[in-house]
Design an enzyme around this catalytic site. Sequence first.
Site, short mmCIF file in Angstrom:
data_model
loop_
_atom_site.label_atom_id
_atom_site.label_comp_id
_atom_site.label_asym_id
_atom_site.label_seq_id
_atom_site.Cartn_x
_atom_site.Cartn_y
_atom_site.Cartn_z
N THR A 205 0.74 -1.28 0.12
CA THR A 205 0.09 -0.04 0.06
C THR A 205 0.86 1.22 0.03
O THR A 205 0.30 2.64 0.02
CB THR A 205 -0.96 -0.03 0.86
N THR A 208 6.26 2.06 3.14
CA THR A 208 7.86 2.19 3.17
C THR A 208 8.12 3.65 2.21
O THR A 208 8.74 4.47 2.41
CB THR A 208 8.53 1.15 2.58
N GLU A 424 -18.23 -22.41 -16.23
CA GLU A 424 -18.19 -21.17 -16.22
C GLU A 424 -19.22 -20.36 -16.68
O GLU A 424 -19.78 -19.20 -16.38
CB GLU A 424 -16.81 -20.77 -17.19
#
Length: 602
Positions: A205, A208, A424
Amino acid sequence: MKNGTIRTVLSYLLIIGLALYAISLLSSNITQEMSYTELMQKIENKSVESIELKNDRLTAEVKLKDEDNVLREVKIPSSTTFIETIQPKVISGEFELNVANETAMEVIAPLIPNIILLLGTLFIFIYMIKKTNEGNNKAMSFGKNRAQMIDKNSKKKVTFENVAGLKEEKEELEEEVEFLKNPKKYLDMGARIPKGILLVGGPGTGKTLLAKAVAGEANVPFFSISGSDFVEMFVGVGASRVRDLFAEAKANSPCIVFIDEIDAVGRHRGAGLGGGHDEREQTLNQLLVEMDGFATHESIIVMAATNRPDILDPALLRPGRFDRQIVVNLPDLRAREEILKLHAKNKPFIKGIDFKVIAKNTAGFSGADLENMINEAALLAARKNKNTINLTDVEDAMVKVMMGPEKRSKVISDKEKRLTAYHEAGHAVVSRFLPNHDGIHQISIIPRGMAGGYTMYKPNEDKSYTSKSEMNEHIVSLLGGRVAEQLVLNDISTGASNDIERASKIAREMVMKYGMSDKLGPISFGSTQEEVFLGKEMTTSRNYSEKVAYEIDEEVKDIITRAYTYAERILKENIDKLHKVAEKLIEKEKISGEEFDEIFAN
């Protein structure tokens, strides 16, 4: 010194020794031997033309009068006695006597083996001393910190311009930047600037990156270290590294100390089996002392990042240590658009590409995910030998990031292909008739990652909360594949195992966690218990009776059964659309949301 270097040096010394020995052999003449007694007889017979004493005074080379090209080598017992004996004959001119002068090579050659031995011994001695010093240095530096320092004049400096999407978070941190630039302004007002800032958020996110941007904006040194770098096997090393880190920070103040993944060292005390002697706890205690020992004029701010704030020690989070917690959430629609534009700045995208469309299709992506997606799009375009990146490349990269690469080489039988297509198609057709469900983005029966096929949805909007009707519809959509298998193929497969697991989890959370049960009411069942000796992990314990447990199971079963019946009704009423979608998938293997909508439009 490495072993390869040692072997190289020893090889060179051996080659030099052999070369010198060969030179000494070549420099000597090949002669025939003759005894000393025979030489004295030849002298008496006047058969000797010349005698040359070598530099060792123990060897003589004799040339006889009747042998022009032959030299005789004679070992002399005593050069002094020999010279005294033949001196009268030399003076009378019967033959010549030459005494050779010692050359440098002749003097050095006998000493070469001793020199090599001495040099080898000296080399080994120096090597051993060097290794001993290295060991001592390592032992002495074991308690030194391993923080990487980014100087304020570094070319890799990050500023807030490099951080996109985190508007409120940047505003919160601008106050810290202002304090580092002009601390007197706050100190004159008697204000205490927060000493510690804890950045909380999921992986990728930008925690750092935010910390680096604060250091870059304030133009101060930035010390970066991981929480795991403090903890070692030996007791006391972590505490020593903490002391050394903060001592270095004080020497470079004003500065920022950033501890990444602080939960590795800041975990709740008592969460290990080592008690008070646990190395991690000693490290945490030293960290607490250092953070609480700062004076206000030192201008040192500690920043830390974690995605597990629930397991941090309460003493670490109190005012005076980590005063503020800034939550860094996943980016919303506008933030994702800004992040995409930032990462696409230096890449050759086609003109007119709408990043808002891409941002809308990437709900739930973190900043790191978006950067990775843009990079994958560039790699895909380069692989196709294209000069620009278009929207198709980005969409292919998005699917690759979410699901993994396509496995087109995998051999699939026609029966399995048909089963996957109807499975699917069942998901897609059921979702089409659910009013609150997201639209179809792409359907594929090409295996990706662990999935044999997939149905990808396009979020209509970013959601912070999920309603009961939306959760019920999600369960109906998840069961659509299993229902389609049962209706068309009159059989079921293991392919729906993950769908059933997810549907059951949602239903149980609706009853036990969110209080959405009609029969049991708005009650939360089960409590979380923090087991500190298991690392303060969250475990669930029962706080309800067996009768309530039975009612919970029945309620979960009713939710799943109603959803299954609803999905079955939708597919029976639209069986022709189910067949068309499945046939299209068998033919093309992958269809887009637009192609899916065309089937219903026709």
